[in-house]
Motif scaffolding. Structure first.
Motif, PDB file in Angstrom:
ATOM      1  N   UNK A 170       0.799  -1.231   0.000  1.00 18.94           N
ATOM      2  CA  UNK A 170       0.000   0.000   0.000  1.00 18.94           C
ATOM      3  C   UNK A 170       0.831   1.281   0.000  1.00 18.94           C
ATOM      4  N   UNK A 171       2.091   1.194  -0.354  1.00 20.13           N
ATOM      5  CA  UNK A 171       2.957   2.370  -0.339  1.00 20.13           C
ATOM      6  C   UNK A 171       2.439   3.472  -1.263  1.00 20.13           C
ATOM      7  N   UNK A 172       1.814   3.083  -2.362  1.00 16.67           N
ATOM      8  CA  UNK A 172       1.312   4.074  -3.318  1.00 16.67           C
ATOM      9  C   UNK A 172       0.195   4.925  -2.720  1.00 16.67           C
ATOM     10  N   UNK A 230      16.033  24.095   9.743  1.00 18.52           N
ATOM     11  CA  UNK A 230      16.860  25.244   9.360  1.00 18.52           C
ATOM     12  C   UNK A 230      16.715  26.428  10.312  1.00 18.52           C
ATOM     13  N   UNK A 231      15.773  26.362  11.255  1.00 18.47           N
ATOM     14  CA  UNK A 231      15.674  27.396  12.286  1.00 18.47           C
ATOM     15  C   UNK A 231      16.919  27.388  13.168  1.00 18.47           C
ATOM     16  N   UNK A 232      17.594  26.260  13.212  1.00 15.74           N
ATOM     17  CA  UNK A 232      18.837  26.153  13.982  1.00 15.74           C
ATOM     18  C   UNK A 232      19.998  26.661  13.138  1.00 15.74           C
ATOM     19  N   UNK A 233      20.965  27.241  13.805  1.00 17.66           N
ATOM     20  CA  UNK A 233      22.178  27.665  13.089  1.00 17.66           C
ATOM     21  C   UNK A 233      23.165  26.515  13.081  1.00 17.66           C
ATOM     22  N   UNK A 234      23.926  26.416  12.020  1.00 20.91           N
ATOM     23  CA  UNK A 234      24.948  25.375  11.931  1.00 20.91           C
ATOM     24  C   UNK A 234      24.529  24.181  11.095  1.00 20.91           C
ATOM     25  N   UNK A 235      23.424  24.310  10.380  1.00 23.35           N
ATOM     26  CA  UNK A 235      22.953  23.223   9.517  1.00 23.35           C
ATOM     27  C   UNK A 235      23.604  23.374   8.149  1.00 23.35           C
ATOM     28  N   UNK A 236      24.204  22.305   7.667  1.00 23.45           N
ATOM     29  CA  UNK A 236      24.841  22.333   6.354  1.00 23.45           C
ATOM     30  C   UNK A 236      23.886  21.831   5.264  1.00 23.45           C
ATOM     31  N   UNK A 237      23.250  20.667   5.506  1.00 25.97           N
ATOM     32  CA  UNK A 237      22.420  20.055   4.466  1.00 25.97           C
ATOM     33  C   UNK A 237      21.364  19.169   5.122  1.00 25.97           C
ATOM     34  N   UNK A 238      20.185  19.107   4.494  1.00 28.77           N
ATOM     35  CA  UNK A 238      19.099  18.241   4.971  1.00 28.77           C
ATOM     36  C   UNK A 238      18.590  17.438   3.777  1.00 28.77           C
ATOM     37  N   UNK A 239      18.590  16.126   3.927  1.00 25.73           N
ATOM     38  CA  UNK A 239      18.036  15.239   2.903  1.00 25.73           C
ATOM     39  C   UNK A 239      16.883  14.460   3.514  1.00 25.73           C
ATOM     40  N   UNK A 240      15.802  14.342   2.763  1.00 22.66           N
ATOM     41  CA  UNK A 240      14.640  13.577   3.205  1.00 22.66           C
ATOM     42  C   UNK A 240      14.276  12.630   2.068  1.00 22.66           C
ATOM     43  N   UNK A 241      14.216  11.353   2.386  1.00 22.61           N
ATOM     44  CA  UNK A 241      13.829  10.383   1.367  1.00 22.61           C
ATOM     45  C   UNK A 241      13.132   9.200   2.024  1.00 22.61           C
ATOM     46  N   UNK A 242      12.504   8.391   1.194  1.00 19.08           N
ATOM     47  CA  UNK A 242      11.746   7.239   1.680  1.00 19.08           C
ATOM     48  C   UNK A 242      12.438   5.957   1.245  1.00 19.08           C
ATOM     49  N   UNK A 243      12.585   5.050   2.198  1.00 23.24           N
ATOM     50  CA  UNK A 243      13.126   3.728   1.932  1.00 23.24           C
ATOM     51  C   UNK A 243      12.119   2.723   2.488  1.00 23.24           C
ATOM     52  N   UNK A 244      11.409   2.037   1.632  1.00 15.78           N
ATOM     53  CA  UNK A 244      10.305   1.124   1.965  1.00 15.78           C
ATOM     54  C   UNK A 244       9.263   1.885   2.776  1.00 15.78           C
TER      55      UNK A 244
END
Length: 137
Positions: free
Chosen positions: A40-42, A59-73
């Motif tokens: 039922x992932x779809x 990103x409200x915090x200081x000192x963040x370089x990069x944020x990645x969000x992805x789905x795995x299963x």
């Protein structure tokens, strides 16, 4: 000459029997073990608004370089790379704040992992099972 032919035939028969035996063992051991991780992932799509809301909160915090969000299963993975180390308690609180960015439907389906990639400290991973209300570290 006849002995060699018999020997080759016997070796071939043993090989075929071994293959058939292994095939049936494999098929029976793994019969009916379909993974429910993709079931039922779809029906549960992560929207750009949800992703952007998570990124905005972090990103409200200081000192963040990069944020990645992805789905795995059936797991939403949030990977936060830092430019400079931030207090862990502050990041834990911010991670729990991001949960509200996701719809209730998605939270009922997905588990969430929160990876913190520190510069100098040991990296941390938080995990939120779909029925929990906050991350465990």
């Amino acid at each position: 000459m006849k002995k060699k032919s018999i020997k080759y035939i016997l070796v071939a028969l043993v090989a075929v029997l071994l293959f058939v035996l292994l095939f049936f063992i494999y098929k029976n051991v793994f019969a009916g073990t379909e993974s429910s991780r993709y079931k039922d992932k779809e029906n549960y799509k992560l929207t750009n608004d949800e992703k952007n809301s998570v990124k905005d909160k972090i990103n409200e915090l200081e000192g963040i370089d990069n944020i990645d969000i992805y789905i795995d299963s059936n797991i939403i993975k949030i990977v936060v790379k830092l430019k400079e180390d931030i207090d862990f308690e502050t990041l834990k609180t911010k991670a729990n704040d991001t949960i509200s960015s996701f719809s209730e439907e998605n939270l009922s389906y997905y588990d969430v992992e929160f990876f913190i990639d520190y510069v100098e400290q040991q990296n941390q991973i938080g995990y939120k099972f779909k029925t929990n209300s906050e991350f465990s570290w």
